[in-house]
Design a protein around this motif. Structure first.
Motif, PDB file in Angstrom:
ATOM      1  N   ALA A  24       0.835  -1.207   0.000  1.00  0.00           N
ATOM      2  CA  ALA A  24       0.000   0.000   0.000  1.00  0.00           C
ATOM      3  C   ALA A  24       0.870   1.257   0.000  1.00  0.00           C
ATOM      4  O   ALA A  24       0.543   2.243  -0.682  1.00  0.00           O
TER       5      ALA A  24
ATOM      6  N   SER B 272       0.873   3.958  -2.936  1.00  0.00           N
ATOM      7  CA  SER B 272       0.550   5.342  -2.573  1.00  0.00           C
ATOM      8  C   SER B 272       1.595   6.293  -3.129  1.00  0.00           C
ATOM      9  O   SER B 272       1.269   7.386  -3.616  1.00  0.00           O
TER      10      SER B 272
ATOM     11  N   LEU C  86      -6.351  -2.230  -1.173  1.00  0.00           N
ATOM     12  CA  LEU C  86      -5.420  -2.934  -0.290  1.00  0.00           C
ATOM     13  C   LEU C  86      -5.731  -2.668   1.175  1.00  0.00           C
ATOM     14  O   LEU C  86      -5.668  -3.576   2.022  1.00  0.00           O
TER      15      LEU C  86
ATOM     16  N   VAL D  50      -4.816   1.720  -3.625  1.00  0.00           N
ATOM     17  CA  VAL D  50      -4.491   1.817  -2.198  1.00  0.00           C
ATOM     18  C   VAL D  50      -5.725   1.517  -1.355  1.00  0.00           C
ATOM     19  O   VAL D  50      -5.659   0.788  -0.359  1.00  0.00           O
TER      20      VAL D  50
END
Length: 406
Positions: free
Chosen positions: A175, A179, A192, A189
């Motif tokens: 993640a 990001s 996840l 993101v």
């Protein structure tokens, strides 16, 4: 090609129930074979490829039960490539997630031999197979629809703890990487983090499910509070075993709960207290919502499949591009269109734009202008930043009376 025509390989390491799982697999696939006790996930997969001895093979994890429906699966010919691994998500018996954890996979042996992942990764952290790094832009993983297996990673307290710890550290790092690439608000993101939330919150209803929650919360706490901690430790089973035996288990034993597989005992009240303490420590950290969900509520969420598979179409969209351009796969316009359409159905923000561009460039013939406009608008509504310039262009062309062009 049918999945049933490929060799099946069960991969086990130290799971006390692995003989039982292998017997179940053999009842379904009599010719199934097994590799056992190979340390390191990269090494284990290479051992599986060599044991299979064929160009393609299926892997089954020791905590995964294959459903009979899997034998009826047919692999799309355009996806059978030495550069592409195929997978089908499994349903997690602890938290109800349908995700890549415990998934069934079809591997090309050439890709397995070429990859250097997990413990074999050179000079980089590798918590997953990182297939895109083998030949960037060519090799990839593709998730196909259908749920044909159940994974049960919590049959002993130690394995439950290990599963939660590893998955939380992996998801949190992935993640963070996504990001940095796509922005914290990216759908990738968000997907996840929703999976991560299930690992740290759900499972009190399941056997050893609280151990899975504890492992996930501890792994996440370590990842978020100890920046200098080596994340590659989750690939070192000797270190994981030492962590369990030397630090974790002594905190909760002896007690009135007992594992039928290992004889391990623990105090459930002490475990619950520490799980809640970790939740309080994680509360307020970005992207997290730890909640102490009771057993009945947890059972309801897991059984109702409120948490569906996180197939947002990324892999299908990427393979569509590969087929459209002929990179790693033979160029196939019709197959590319099918994959873009599948990715669009799964909610991917780029797939509608890619279909619209195929229509404008003539790769898809006889497209109506209204359909092109609809697809660009759909991509824009899903947050694709590249759709707006196309919409502005179409508006300009409509205002000037100029036909839309590529």
């Amino acid at each position: 090609m049918r999945v049933a025509d490929l060799p099946f390989v069960l991969m086990s390491y130290d799971e006390p129930w692995a003989d039982e799982t292998f017997a179940q697999l053999k009842a379904l696939v009599p010719e199934a074979i097994r590799v056992h006790g190979v340390q390191g996930l990269d090494a284990c997969h290479k051992a599986a490829a060599r044991a299979a001895g064929t160009g393609f093979f299926v892997t089954v994890d020791a905590d995964t039960t294959v459903h009979a429906s899997f034998l009826s699966v047919t692999i799309p010919p355009e996806l059978l490539s030495e550069h592409v691994r195929l997978s089908w998500h499994s349903r997690n018996a602890v938290n109800g997630l349908v995700s890549g954890n415990g998934s069934l996979k079809v591997w090309p042996s050439a890709l397995v031999e070429a990859m250097r992942t997990h413990e074999a990764a050179p000079e980089r952290v590798s918590l997953d197979h990182d297939l895109g790094e083998v030949i960037p832009g060519i090799t990839r993983s593709v998730v196909l629809p259908g749920i044909h297996a159940t994974t049960a990673p919590a049959r002993t307290p130690e394995h439950a703890f290990r599963a939660g710890l590893r998955e939380a550290i992996y998801l949190d790092r992935l993640a963070a990487d996504l990001s940095a690439r796509f922005g914290a608000e990216s759908h990738r993101v968000a997907a996840l983090l929703s999976v991560l939330s299930a690992w740290i919150n759900l499972g009190r209803h399941a056997q050893n499910g609280l151990w899975t929650i504890y492992g996930a919360r501890l792994g996440l706490w370590l990842a978020r509070t100890q920046a200098d901690r080596d994340p590659k430790a989750v690939n070192d089973y000797d270190r994981l075993i030492a962590l369990w035996q030397d630090w974790v288990l002594p905190r909760f034993t002896p007690g009135g709960c007992r594992c039928r597989w290992t004889g391990t005992t623990w105090d459930a009240a002490r475990l619950e207290d520490e799980v809640q303490a970790l939740g309080r420590g994680l509360a307020g950290r970005p992207g997290l919502f730890p909640a102490d969900i009771g057993a009945e509520h947890s059972r309801l969420i897991a059984s109702a499949a409120i948490l569906p598979a996180q197939r947002n179409g990324d892999a299908l969209d990427a393979v569509g591009w590969a087929l459209l351009r002929g990179t790693g796969l033979p160029r196939d316009i019709k197959a590319a269109r099918r994959l873009f359409e599948a990715a669009a159905v799964l909610g991917h923000p780029s797939a509608p734009l890619n279909l619209a561009r195929m229509m404008e460039t003539g790769a898809i013939a006889d497209a109506e202008p209204a359909e092109i406009l609809r697809l660009y608008r759909l991509a824009e509504a899903r947050g694709n930043p590249h759709a707006l310039p196309h919409l502005a262009r179409l508006a300009d062309e409509a205002g000037s009376g100029t036909p839309a062009t590529a």
